[in-house]
Design a protein around this motif. Sequence first.
Motif, PDB file in Angstrom:
ATOM      1  N   GLU A 245    -119.712 -55.321 -91.028  1.00 55.92           N
ATOM      2  CA  GLU A 245    -120.209 -55.713 -92.231  1.00 55.92           C
ATOM      3  C   GLU A 245    -120.100 -53.782 -92.808  1.00 55.92           C
ATOM      4  O   GLU A 245    -119.739 -53.288 -94.292  1.00 55.92           O
ATOM      5  CB  GLU A 245    -122.038 -55.978 -91.598  1.00 55.92           C
TER       6      GLU A 245
ATOM      7  N   ARG B 110    -116.715 -52.513 -93.724  1.00 59.41           N
ATOM      8  CA  ARG B 110    -115.935 -53.599 -94.261  1.00 59.41           C
ATOM      9  C   ARG B 110    -117.131 -52.550 -95.577  1.00 59.41           C
ATOM     10  O   ARG B 110    -116.521 -51.646 -96.543  1.00 59.41           O
ATOM     11  CB  ARG B 110    -116.868 -54.740 -94.834  1.00 59.41           C
ATOM     12  N   HIS B 111    -117.871 -52.286 -95.567  1.00 57.11           N
ATOM     13  CA  HIS B 111    -119.605 -51.746 -97.104  1.00 57.11           C
ATOM     14  C   HIS B 111    -118.536 -50.327 -97.037  1.00 57.11           C
ATOM     15  O   HIS B 111    -118.554 -49.840 -98.144  1.00 57.11           O
ATOM     16  CB  HIS B 111    -120.289 -51.912 -97.103  1.00 57.11           C
TER      17      HIS B 111
ATOM     18  N   VAL C  75    -129.084 -56.636 -94.570  1.00 60.35           N
ATOM     19  CA  VAL C  75    -128.748 -57.400 -93.778  1.00 60.35           C
ATOM     20  C   VAL C  75    -128.925 -56.581 -92.332  1.00 60.35           C
ATOM     21  O   VAL C  75    -129.469 -57.358 -91.516  1.00 60.35           O
ATOM     22  CB  VAL C  75    -126.760 -56.640 -93.519  1.00 60.35           C
TER      23      VAL C  75
ATOM     24  N   HIS D  41    -120.849 -58.020 -85.733  1.00 61.04           N
ATOM     25  CA  HIS D  41    -121.087 -58.640 -86.910  1.00 61.04           C
ATOM     26  C   HIS D  41    -121.775 -56.903 -87.645  1.00 61.04           C
ATOM     27  O   HIS D  41    -121.015 -56.873 -88.772  1.00 61.04           O
ATOM     28  CB  HIS D  41    -122.642 -59.685 -86.622  1.00 61.04           C
TER      29      HIS D  41
END
Length: 171
Positions: free
Chosen positions: A150, A153-154, A68, A146
């Motif tokens: 990301e 969340r992870h 990512v 973003h």
Amino acid sequence: MTWTAPDATRTPGSLVADERETLTGYLNWFRSTLLQKCAGLTGEQLAERTVTPSNLTLLGLLRHMAKVERTWFRERFGGQELAPMYDPAKGKDADFEDLDPAAAAGDYARLVEECRLADEIIAGASLDDTFTHNGELFSLRLVHVHMIGEYARHIGHADLVRERLDGVTGA
């Protein structure tokens, strides 16, 4: 000798900084938090699936975030054309599923390096700088937001995986 993920110190950010320093500070805090969640674990432990039926592992999360970082900062924002990080023939979730505990040290180092390269790409850029992806215009500011989302969340996933693995919990 068995490789073990090194200790990681979370990088604190300023609580009163300008927009750029706030965004990069939070991103760096989340990056270092993911590394902290892996500290002290072997490649085998990092690759262990502890929250069935999910395929999530700490090693998979490290690999995914390396992909990512590379995709958003180097390929999309920086316009670099790079070979896929993981074998496309193994599917879109190869970062999560094609794990080799013996390669964990390299996967860990790859994430650290992708973060460094991402920072290098954006060092002289403005948050207002843009790029087009799939016909949509994106700003570097949005990429930061973003990426923070990301990681957040992870890291929640990493908390659960780590707790199931060895009982370690914490901020």
